[in-house]
Design an enzyme around this catalytic site. Structure first.
Site, short mmCIF file in Angstrom:
data_model
loop_
_atom_site.label_atom_id
_atom_site.label_comp_id
_atom_site.label_asym_id
_atom_site.label_seq_id
_atom_site.Cartn_x
_atom_site.Cartn_y
_atom_site.Cartn_z
N LYS A 178 0.88 -1.09 0.00
CA LYS A 178 0.13 0.08 0.04
C LYS A 178 0.89 1.17 0.01
CE LYS A 178 -3.94 2.73 0.46
NZ LYS A 178 -4.90 2.59 1.38
N LYS A 204 -0.03 12.65 5.10
CA LYS A 204 0.40 11.58 5.99
C LYS A 204 0.68 10.27 5.20
CE LYS A 204 -2.86 8.55 6.18
NZ LYS A 204 -3.76 7.32 6.27
#
Length: 770
Positions: A533, A601
């Protein structure tokens, strides 16, 4: 969305080609296809594209002649002679003599000699010949060439061209010719292309526009190339098989055409990679020169350019080396050895997992944000018993209204759960709901499985697994980041990447299957799925930022940004994020679907892991800083495409694609003929021809319906209703509006003009559907 949608149709581009094929017998200058086909077409310079284009001209009946510098690659000449069916000439002058159309492929070096030398192109050109040049010349040099050509020989017309092979599903196997210059000259040139079997021809604005669009595409290609290498090397350093990374990312939001094309070349040590890299470096240098002249910042391309220089240097400790070896030394990863390791099918492993998994009914769910609410509600509809918690009480109320159970703390949610799903925004929130006040871990029964679907760093997942094992209650952890967006979360069609122990996976397989359309099982234990991911988010973030850099650069070059978007959808510079996010920039619509702060983030995770793994990621780090800049400027809660505002603020450009100004004469010519002084007779005559005419009336004020009789009146205008009315083939259309009676937020800040624009937007959409 994690999976690439089919490319949206570049309708103006494609329509132009179709229109010309249908109407080629009605060419504007009066030439028929047969007369234009008998013309001579010359090629000066050659590559694979020109050979294919020449072959298409030959099949249409044209006579093709060509000249190639003897020092150039002989294969290009062979391809033109064999595939193109052309006759080779000894000089540019000989090739272009009596040619009505001349296609020139030239680098910046030597272009003056090519045109104005003793046996140059100009010596052979006949009056009114059209020269179509595809060159690496920067726009300012192209303008000088055009002026010099006009001074040297009157009646010769120069068009700038960007020629490439279409790569989208719609234009695959077609040659795309984007020409720019004088409108009448471009229309004349269009007649040569209208009869060709595999060419889409399109005219784009004033002279030099085509080369500027090519520069925008070159910018994207260069950044995507370096991002692809960074992504693959950090993925391999994290322990993921490179082929697994390639297979998953190629079908995910991080995909780009460069990634799909280049990664196999890297893994196979393809010798063509060297030439490709050198070509990218050369083209990137032209973009940098143009940006310098335009005083426009290109931070992503600047750092990518340095990487291209380093990779193409081909030197390690004063010895020659391939680009791959240079990168392997830079990143400290032997990617070829990693690629030779035993491969497995991550999707097939996931299928086997689901078939062997245990049934589970009682699911705890923490985090009902946009994604989490869709996931939890889908599981509820799938027959699972869901008990949920979220800090936002109205969301809990919405979930309860669907039939779900709710609790007041993570601890209460976890007490009777067989499986606990965590779908919060970041590591801080995950830590809080698991170990904070009334945290979930304290209430978990022995043997419970936790599915962590938040996007967090691989290191966080590894540490969490160790802490859960220290509880000595056989609490199992599944690393399961998801991708796909809000709608697919609610539909249960997410892409889910999972890793963990066999026991943990067998306990959770059916739940994971219920949430996903594509499920991948990655070997390597907890942290492996989050590593994949991370690679996807690295690419996705860079692609959004590079799309912003490219579109802002195009705006600085005074290009029509919507047209740039349409063309690049079919070129090599396209990425899934470019196709998905640029429309937000063009519409100036930053309604948050995925916020700027999300990539602050996610790229922050990439930056931290690159430090932990001791692997330098230059382009990714600059992209991260762009998102940080956007957040610091107050746009953190905006859609992530708002990173383009960083460029707009720095340079003063606006990427928003406004409709072009209409020419008054063109508008007047498009109007219908005048009514006679007394139109009643004509109206009665028209009405008598067909008694079944349909009149559609739009009226936002129901009182206006008093002005019409026996006619359907729409007081609300959804696209479906408009489409239904258009299918009745109305010959007249009325819009009756009194926007002053509407509340302010319905009309919008721009008042009546904006309101009417939105109405027509819906009308045109409905008309196209019908």
């Amino acid at each position: 969305c994690s999976l690439p949608c089919p490319l949206s149709l570049c309708s103006p581009l494609l329509r132009a080609g179709r229109r010309r094929r249908r109407a080629r017998s009605h060419a504007t200058s009066g030439m028929s296809p047969s007369s234009s086909a008998a013309k001579v077409v010359a090629f000066v310079g050659a590559d694979g594209l020109s050979a294919a284009l020449a072959a298409s001209f030959t099949r249409s009946g044209a006579i093709v002649r060509f000249y190639i510098d003897p020092k150039a690659d002989g294969s290009a000449a062979t391809a033109l002679a064999e595939q193109g069916g052309g006759v080779r000439c000894a000089s540019p002058a000989e090739a272009t003599r009596d040619s009505a159309l001349v296609v020139v492929l030239s680098d910046a070096d030597g272009v003056d000699e090519l045109f104005f030398g003793a046996q140059g192109i100009v010596k052979g050109l006949c009056k009114e010949a059209i020269v179509l040049i595809r060159s690496t010349l920067v726009p300012s040099h192209l303008e000088k060439l055009g002026q010099k050509l006009a001074d040297e020989k009157k009646g010769i017309f120069l068009l700038d061209a960007y020629i490439f092979s279409g790569l989208s599903d719609e234009l695959k196997q077609n040659i795309v010719v984007v020409a720019s210059g004088r409108k009448d000259v471009a229309e004349r040139a269009g007649q040569f292309f209208s009869g060709l079997d595999k060419t889409i021809y399109f005219v784009e604005g004033e002279f030099g526009c085509s080369s500027k669009i090519r520069l925008v595409n070159d910018l994207l290609e260069s950044i995507h190339f370096v991002a692809s290498t960074e992504a693959m090397f950090i993925g391999v350093r994290a322990g993921i098989h490179p082929s697994i990374i390639y297979d998953i990312i190629s079908n995910a939001a991080g995909s780009s055409r460069i990634f799909v094309e280049v990664v196999p070349k890297i893994l196979s040590e393809d010798p063509l990679l060297i030439d490709f890299l050198k070509s990218l470096k050369k083209h990137a240098s032209y973009v940098m020169d143009t940006a310098k002249a335009a005083t426009f910042p290109l931070p992503l391309l600047a750092v990518a350019y340095q990487q291209l220089i380093h990779g193409s240097s081909g030197v390690i400790r004063d010895e020659s080396a391939s680009p791959l070896k240079v990168w392997e030394q830079l990143f400290g990863v032997n990617i070829v050895d990693a690629a030779s390791q035993q491969i497995y099918d991550a999707s097939k492993l996931a299928d086997q997992l689901v078939m062997a998994s245990k049934a589970a009914k009682r699911i705890g769910f923490i985090g009902l944000g946009a994604m989490g609410f869709g996931m939890a509600s889908h599981l509820l509809k799938s027959g699972f018993s869901i008990t949920a918690y979220d800090v936002y009480k109205p969301t809990l109320a919405r979930f309860a209204a669907l039939g779900g159970l709710t609790k007041d703390s993570p601890e209460e949610v976890s007490r009777d759960a067989e499986i606990l799903i965590i779908m919060v925004a970041n590591e801080v929130q995950a830590e809080s709901v698991l170990y904070g006040n009334a945290g979930a871990v304290s209430g978990l029964p022995a043997g419970t499985s936790i599915i962590l679907s938040s996007t967090v760093s691989p290191g966080f997942v590894t540490q969490l697994k160790g802490r859960l094992e220290a509880e000595c209650r056989e609490i199992k952890l599944v690393d399961a980041p998801v991708s796909g967006g809000v709608k697919r979360a609610a539909d249960g069609t997410l892409t889910v990447i999972v890793s963990g122990t066999d026991e943990a996976l067998h306990c959770t397989g059916r739940v994971l299957s219920a949430l996903s359309e594509k499920l991948y099982l990655i070997k390597g234990g907890c942290g492996a799925a989050s590593s994949v991911k991370m690679v996807n988010q690295l690419l996705a973030g860079v692609h959004i930022a590079s799309a912003a850099e490219a579109m802002a650069f195009g705006a600085r070059l005074n290009l029509r940004t919507r047209r740039v978007f349409e063309i690049i959808q079919h070129a090599r510079g396209y990425s899934w994020m470019f196709g998905n996010r640029v429309p937000h920039m063009l519409d100036n619509d930053y309604t948050p679907l995925s916020a700027v702060d999300i990539f602050v983030k996610d790229l922050g995770i990439v930056s931290r892991e690159s430090s932990n793994l001791r692997i330098p990621l230059h382009v990714s780090s600059v992209a991260h800083q762009l998102f940080v800049s956007g957040s610091a400027s107050g746009w953190g809660r905006y859609d992530d495409s708002a990173v383009v505002k960083v460029y707009e603020t720095l340079s003063g450009v606006k990427v928003e694609g406004r409709p072009p100004m209409l020419n008054k004469e063109d508008v007047l010519r498009s109007l219908p003929v005048e009514w006679p002084e007394v139109p009643m007779d004509d109206l009665v005559s028209s009405a008598s021809h067909d008694s079944k005419k349909v009149l559609v009336v739009l009226d936002d004020d129901p009182t206006g319906t008093q002005t019409v009789h026996d006619i359907e009146v729409l007081t609300e205008w959804p696209v479906e209703a408009l489409t239904e009315q258009f299918l009745k083939l109305p010959t007249c259309f009325f819009i009756l509006t009194n926007s002053r009676s509407m509340i302010a937020n319905k009309v919008g800040k721009c008042g009546l003009k904006q309101f009417i624009f939105r109405v027509f937007k819906y009308i045109f959409k409905a008309f196209s559907l019908s």
